[in-house]
Design an enzyme around this catalytic site. Structure first.
Site, PDB file in Angstrom:
ATOM      1  N   GLY A   1      10.222 -92.772 -51.158  1.00  0.00           N
ATOM      2  CA  GLY A   1       9.531 -91.491 -51.238  1.00  0.00           C
ATOM      3  C   GLY A   1       8.047 -91.674 -51.502  1.00  0.00           C
TER       4      GLY A   1
ATOM      5  N   ALA B   1      -7.006-100.461 -52.948  1.00  0.00           N
ATOM      6  CA  ALA B   1      -7.317-101.480 -53.946  1.00  0.00           C
ATOM      7  C   ALA B   1      -6.807-102.848 -53.524  1.00  0.00           C
ATOM      8  CB  ALA B   1      -6.712-101.087 -55.293  1.00  0.00           C
TER       9      ALA B   1
ATOM     10  N   VAL C   1      -6.268-103.934 -50.456  1.00  0.00           N
ATOM     11  CA  VAL C   1      -7.056-104.419 -49.312  1.00  0.00           C
ATOM     12  C   VAL C   1      -8.436-104.898 -49.757  1.00  0.00           C
ATOM     13  CG1 VAL C   1      -8.165-103.757 -47.135  1.00  0.00           C
ATOM     14  CG2 VAL C   1      -5.817-103.013 -47.638  1.00  0.00           C
ATOM     15  N   ARG C   2      -9.128-104.101 -50.520  1.00  0.00           N
ATOM     16  CA  ARG C   2     -10.503-104.454 -50.877  1.00  0.00           C
ATOM     17  C   ARG C   2     -10.560-105.577 -51.911  1.00  0.00           C
ATOM     18  NH1 ARG C   2     -14.262 -99.005 -50.292  1.00  0.00           N
ATOM     19  NH2 ARG C   2     -13.813 -98.747 -48.076  1.00  0.00           N
TER      20      ARG C   2
ATOM     21  N   ARG D   1      13.090 -94.841 -44.809  1.00  0.00           N
ATOM     22  CA  ARG D   1      14.261 -95.469 -45.396  1.00  0.00           C
ATOM     23  C   ARG D   1      14.731 -96.568 -44.447  1.00  0.00           C
ATOM     24  NH1 ARG D   1      13.868 -93.340 -50.519  1.00  0.00           N
ATOM     25  NH2 ARG D   1      13.556 -91.088 -50.381  1.00  0.00           N
TER      26      ARG D   1
ATOM     27  N   ASP E   1      12.225 -97.490 -57.245  1.00  0.00           N
ATOM     28  CA  ASP E   1      13.360 -98.346 -57.573  1.00  0.00           C
ATOM     29  C   ASP E   1      13.913 -99.100 -56.362  1.00  0.00           C
ATOM     30  OD1 ASP E   1      16.594 -98.358 -57.736  1.00  0.00           O
ATOM     31  OD2 ASP E   1      15.769 -98.786 -59.708  1.00  0.00           O
TER      32      ASP E   1
ATOM     33  N   THR F   1       6.138 -93.624 -57.994  1.00  0.00           N
ATOM     34  CA  THR F   1       7.186 -92.609 -57.879  1.00  0.00           C
ATOM     35  C   THR F   1       6.884 -91.487 -58.854  1.00  0.00           C
ATOM     36  OG1 THR F   1       9.503 -92.104 -58.373  1.00  0.00           O
ATOM     37  CG2 THR F   1       8.593 -94.077 -59.387  1.00  0.00           C
TER      38      THR F   1
ATOM     39  N   ASP G   1       8.895 -89.668 -60.288  1.00  0.00           N
ATOM     40  CA  ASP G   1       9.936 -89.551 -61.313  1.00  0.00           C
ATOM     41  C   ASP G   1       9.626 -90.345 -62.574  1.00  0.00           C
ATOM     42  OD1 ASP G   1      11.404 -87.927 -59.642  1.00  0.00           O
ATOM     43  OD2 ASP G   1      12.699 -89.534 -58.917  1.00  0.00           O
TER      44      ASP G   1
ATOM     45  N   GLY H   1       5.185 -74.756 -71.841  1.00  0.00           N
ATOM     46  CA  GLY H   1       5.732 -73.858 -72.848  1.00  0.00           C
ATOM     47  C   GLY H   1       7.091 -73.278 -72.499  1.00  0.00           C
ATOM     48  N   ALA H   2       7.912 -74.063 -71.780  1.00  0.00           N
ATOM     49  CA  ALA H   2       9.231 -73.570 -71.387  1.00  0.00           C
ATOM     50  C   ALA H   2      10.134 -73.392 -72.603  1.00  0.00           C
ATOM     51  CB  ALA H   2       9.878 -74.538 -70.402  1.00  0.00           C
ATOM     52  N   GLU H   3      10.989 -72.388 -72.526  1.00  0.00           N
ATOM     53  CA  GLU H   3      11.914 -72.116 -73.634  1.00  0.00           C
ATOM     54  C   GLU H   3      13.105 -73.063 -73.637  1.00  0.00           C
ATOM     55  OE1 GLU H   3       9.149 -69.055 -73.565  1.00  0.00           O
ATOM     56  OE2 GLU H   3      10.383 -69.704 -71.866  1.00  0.00           O
TER      57      GLU H   3
ATOM     58  N   GLN I   1       5.909 -81.116 -54.885  1.00  0.00           N
ATOM     59  CA  GLN I   1       5.658 -81.998 -56.028  1.00  0.00           C
ATOM     60  C   GLN I   1       5.222 -83.396 -55.595  1.00  0.00           C
ATOM     61  OE1 GLN I   1       9.090 -81.204 -59.111  1.00  0.00           O
ATOM     62  NE2 GLN I   1       9.730 -80.495 -57.090  1.00  0.00           N
TER      63      GLN I   1
END
Length: 319
Positions: A11, A22, A24-25, A72, A103, A125, A127, A185-187, A251
């Site tokens: 992904g 970075a 390459v250079r 993939r 991974d 990643t 995640d 600020g999620a409940e 995302q």
């Protein structure tokens, strides 16, 4: 070592292009020839390999995705597929490989290392689920994307006095949901690393309502369940009506944050340094704000116990 190559696999994540740049250079600065392998391990097997110059990676540090593209590759999981890949590298005189990915990409790099080919992994990643490093490329950018979405959803939740469920990525890892939930600020935050109790969720929502709260935000990592499934559970169990937003692939895209660009630059340069120093079969990472490299095998040894203190804090702050 005179010639190396770089590929991106799995992904995509914001910051991959900055890491390619970075590698390459830094490689050219050290007197190396650097090749780009297009379409990940499948492109390696198929010989989609081209030389890269300093100019060919110009104007990409600010771009999301990966200029080398990704795919993939089930064939690479077979011994025959890896032998074909090694043949392509040897025929072109490539002596080292930088693999940028998550991974699955690291598993491929480890297999090549076991076969005697020098590889270095750069963790990328959203995640943030690679053992041995505190942060992976793309996590910070994705986190800010999710926070921005939560802020916008909260405006609507407030206006209509509703409960919203926001489903974020994170198949086996809850870092994105947890960090975004705390920052937004999620409940309630549901992550794969902790069991959930639907009754407790209902109770927390009711407690908020009893003290005059007009809206609530629930964050759920996709590895726990889908947002629609959670919505159905709340309706069936307690008659609580919700609205669901599934953020999906937004995302993974977008301009990388300043933090991800700097991290990618440091990771890419460290990968080249590791190859030149003969430290093959390693992964690059960050621990306690220092860039390090460590054996690729440690990524898969299960030794990194996740600190869930932030999860406990989220419970305390969302009363």
């Amino acid at each position: 070592m005179k010639k190396i190559a770089v590929l991106t696999s799995g992904g995509d994540a914001p910051g991959m292009n900055a890491a390619i740049r970075a590698v390459v250079r830094k490689g050219i600065f050290e007197g190396l020839e650097v090749c780009g392998i297009f379409n990940g391990y499948q492109g390696l097997i198929d010989g989609k390999i081209e030389p890269l110059s300093a100019g060919s990676v110009g104007d990409i540090i600010q771009r999301g995705g990966t200029m080398l593209r990704s795919s993939r590759c089930p064939e690479f999981k077979t011994e025959r597929g890896r032998e074909r890949a090694l043949d392509q590298l040897r025929e072109r005189g490539i002596e080292g490989l930088v693999v940028i990915g998550g991974d699955g990409s690291f598993r491929g790099a480890l297999e090549l290392s076991k076969a005697g080919f020098p590889c270095v992994g750069v963790p990328a990643t959203i995640d943030n689920d690679i053992n041995g490093t505190d942060y992976t490329l793309g996590f910070d950018t994705a986190l800010n994307t999710v926070i921005d979405a939560i802020d916008k959803i909260r405006d609507t939740a407030t206006s209509h006095e509703r409960t919203f469920i926001v489903e974020v990525m994170g198949r086996d890892a809850g870092d994105l949901a947890l960090w975004a939930g705390v920052a937004g600020g999620a409940e309630t935050i549901l992550i794969p690393e902790r069991p959930y109790d639907l009754g407790e969720i209902v109770s927390r929502l009711q407690q908020g309502k009893d003290r005059g709260k007009k809206h609530s935000i629930l964050i759920v990592a996709e590895g726990v369940m889908g947002g629609q499934e959670l919505a159905a559970g709340l309706m069936d169990d307690a008659g609580i009506e919700t609205r669901v937003s599934v953020l999906g692939h937004i995302q993974r895209g977008g301009t990388p944050s300043g933090r991800d660009r700097v991290l990618a630059s440091r990771f890419g340069a460290r990968a080249v340094e590791a190859l030149l120093a003969g430290r093959a079969g390693v992964a690059v990472g960050m621990r306690e704000h220092a860039v390090i490299d460590y054996p690729l095998a440690e990524v898969f040894d299960g030794g990194d116990a996740k600190d869930l203190g932030l999860y406990d804090l989220s419970k305390e702050l969302s009363i």
